[in-house]
Design an enzyme around this catalytic site. Structure first.
Site, mmCIF file in Angstrom:
data_model
loop_
_atom_site.group_PDB
_atom_site.id
_atom_site.type_symbol
_atom_site.label_atom_id
_atom_site.label_comp_id
_atom_site.label_asym_id
_atom_site.label_seq_id
_atom_site.Cartn_x
_atom_site.Cartn_y
_atom_site.Cartn_z
ATOM 1 N N GLU A 190 0.821 -1.232 0.000
ATOM 2 C CA GLU A 190 0.000 0.000 0.000
ATOM 3 C C GLU A 190 0.849 1.273 0.000
ATOM 4 O O GLU A 190 0.588 2.210 0.772
ATOM 5 C CB GLU A 190 -0.953 -0.009 1.206
ATOM 6 C CG GLU A 190 -1.968 -1.122 1.144
ATOM 7 C CD GLU A 190 -3.031 -1.072 2.243
ATOM 8 O OE1 GLU A 190 -2.936 -0.219 3.151
ATOM 9 O OE2 GLU A 190 -3.964 -1.887 2.177
ATOM 10 N N GLU A 310 -5.219 -8.653 0.049
ATOM 11 C CA GLU A 310 -5.924 -8.355 1.302
ATOM 12 C C GLU A 310 -7.392 -8.180 0.964
ATOM 13 O O GLU A 310 -7.729 -7.347 0.103
ATOM 14 C CB GLU A 310 -5.408 -7.073 1.967
ATOM 15 C CG GLU A 310 -4.069 -7.221 2.634
ATOM 16 C CD GLU A 310 -3.642 -5.976 3.399
ATOM 17 O OE1 GLU A 310 -4.502 -5.286 3.981
ATOM 18 O OE2 GLU A 310 -2.428 -5.700 3.388
#
Ligand code: AHR
Length: 516
Positions: A190, A310
């Site tokens: 991220e 995720e």
């Protein structure tokens, strides 16, 4: 017409009413393999996922290495194929060298992703030996935040180098002669998110990732690399621009681009909550288009897939002050029945896009937004555990592009969508067809005509169903039998190679058919 005759005609018409929905299966219309890595999972140094979850030294429930045996058993039964580690946000501040060597000499470090202190007693060797112990493929995410290219290169040397080099010999000194041969590596987590330690813009990230890929592949050319895709879908974030730039810049080096999605029923509206498949489908399809765009003009482009590394329901156990700022919340979501239905929605979307989605990691394995929940005395299985384990049985099957029509609804602020959310897979070896159906109507049972094109259907149908009257029902220690699947079998009344089946309101059903 006399009133009695009219009434009779109406009654006859109602009886003869066609089913409201249709699923037409043609096993020649293939999408791609349901890759075994779609049943991946994720273990981050966060709250009680590692310490007190996977790993609890000196516990009577643990083995001589400190691994919780009850968690190992639950993990195996969950059907986990792949495990991502050490984060998540944690990865972006992690120095892997802190986590090797004699445990009592390892430094305790503050974790500035979650505001905790990490003892470093669980590190690379503990993780990789855990994967071997439970029979899953390891996936390591490097530190592309505050870490360096050289640290990433040396990490691959520590795990994969067979010759006598400095880091391979460090590994030997730590008790492991043979390389671990870790194949799957993430190029950061991220990095597009402002909350991430070492957050970068797409150009700076691409430069880092290109160098890291080069350096890591000089150690082991066989590794597969996952670029950090955008997970930032907020109104002011341009996730498409990030993915476009990263794909363009890294297209000759990467094997995957990652996507992350967490959903939540914040408005307490069941049907709206389960409409999130629109977002999943769209994020996958847009990213697949960006992959194609990056590859266009190349005669023999490197194949790039999506790693949905995720995903889960996550909205209750978030901290009140600054989502990622402190360790105040340990993300211990207690899942209910409607969350279990959402698992089917995620997998249906992954299966429908099996040609491009080749990896998916539920976040996470134990305690932290997880299907397994422990305390010092034992564990319980959350309702989300059961669909994950059941869908996992379809690994290796071929996903089929089924034609689906069903009654529709229009959730607030969204486009209309069908109440039935469906995926179909086929196992040509045993001629089995799996029809995975989420009925996300809160009120309607939906009679559905199931038609098969290739091969004559066998009338015996195996039914797996998850349903419960209370959408909010949860489990606890000593009480995890309430929201569990029921299995049954039926003999279908076949008619023109099809039959009608009614999917009950708010249910997740897997029908196993056979066609010869
Ligand atoms: O899984 C919890 C966190 O969610 C991860 O650390 C991060 O990558 C994501 O934002």
């Amino acid at each position: 017409m006399k009133p009695l005759t009219a009434l009779l005609l109406c009654a006859l018409a109602a009886l003869a009413q066609p089913p409201q929905a249709r699923i037409k299966i043609d096993t020649e219309r293939t999408i791609g393999q349901v890759h075994p890595h779609l049943f991946g999972n994720f273990a981050e140094h966060l709250g009680r996922c590692i310490y007190g979850g996977i790993y609890e030294e000196n516990s009577p429930l643990s083995d001589d290495k400190g691994y919780r045996k009850d968690v190992i058993e639950a993990t195996k039964n969950l059907g986990v194929s792949l495990l991502r580690w050490p984060g998540g946000n944690f990865a972006s501040g992690y120095n892997w060298k802190d986590g090797i060597g004699p445990k009592d000499q390892r430094p305790a470090r503050p974790d500035h992703a979650w505001g905790d202190i990490d003892s470093n007693r669980f590190g690379t060797d503990e993780f990789l030996q855990y994967c071997e112990r439970i029979g899953v493929e390891p996936y390591i995410c490097i530190n592309a935040g505050y870490g360096t290219v050289n640290e990433a290169r040396e990490w691959v040397e520590y795990t994969n180098e067979a010759r006598h080099t400095y880091w391979a010999d460090q590994r030997r000194r730590n008790g492991r002669d043979q390389p671990y041969n870790v194949k799957i590596w993430g190029l950061g987590n991220e990095i597009d998110g402002p909350w991430q330690l070492g957050h970068k813009n797409a150009e700076d990230y691409s430069k880092f990732a290109l160098e890291a890929a080069k350096a890591m592949r000089r150690v082991d050319h066989s590794i597969q690399l996952i670029a950090s895709g955008s997970s930032n879908f907020g109104p002011n974030a341009d996730w498409i621009a990030w993915n476009r730039a990263v794909l363009q810049n890294l297209r000759t080096e990467i094997d995957y681009i990652s996507l992350h999605t967490y959903i939540g029923n914040r408005e307490n509206n069941f049907e709206n909550f389960l409409a999130a498949s629109q977002d999943l489908d769209s994020r996958i399809e847009v990213t697949a288009g960006l992959i194609r765009a990056a590859q266009s003009g190349l005669r023999n482009p490197r194949p790039i897939s999506i790693a949905y590394d995720e995903w889960n329901v996550w909205y209750r156990a978030r901290s009140s002050g600054g989502e990622f700022a402190t360790g105040a919340t340990r993300l211990e979501e207690i899942y209910n029945f409607e969350d279990a239905l959402a698992m089917g929605m995620f997998f249906n979307s992954f299966f429908r896009h099996a040609g491009v989605v080749k990896m998916a990691n539920l976040a996470q394995l134990v305690n932290v937004i997880a299907p397994i929940f422990t305390n010092k005395q034992g564990l319980f299985l959350q309702p989300i555990y059961f669909p994950i384990a059941e869908y996992g049985k379809q690994r290796g099957n071929t996903a089929i592009d089924a034609l689906v029509t069903s009654p529709t609804y229009t959730p607030a602020g969204r486009r209309p969508l069908g109440y039935l959310d469906v995926s179909v897979t086929h196992n040509p070896r045993d001629k089995a067809i799996y029809v995975n159906v989420l009925n996300r109507s809160e009120k309607l049972d939906i009679a559905t005509r199931i038609d098969n094109v290739e091969g004559a259907l066998d009338p015996s149908v195996a039914v797996w169903e998850m349903n419960y009257p209370d959408l909010k029902a949860t489990h606890t220690f000593g009480g995890d039998n309430k929201v569990r699947p029921r299995t049954s079998s039926l003999t279908a009344k076949l008619e023109r190679n099809g039959f009608t089946y009614t999917f009950p309101k708010h249910s997740l059903t897997i029908l196993k058919l056979a066609a010869r």
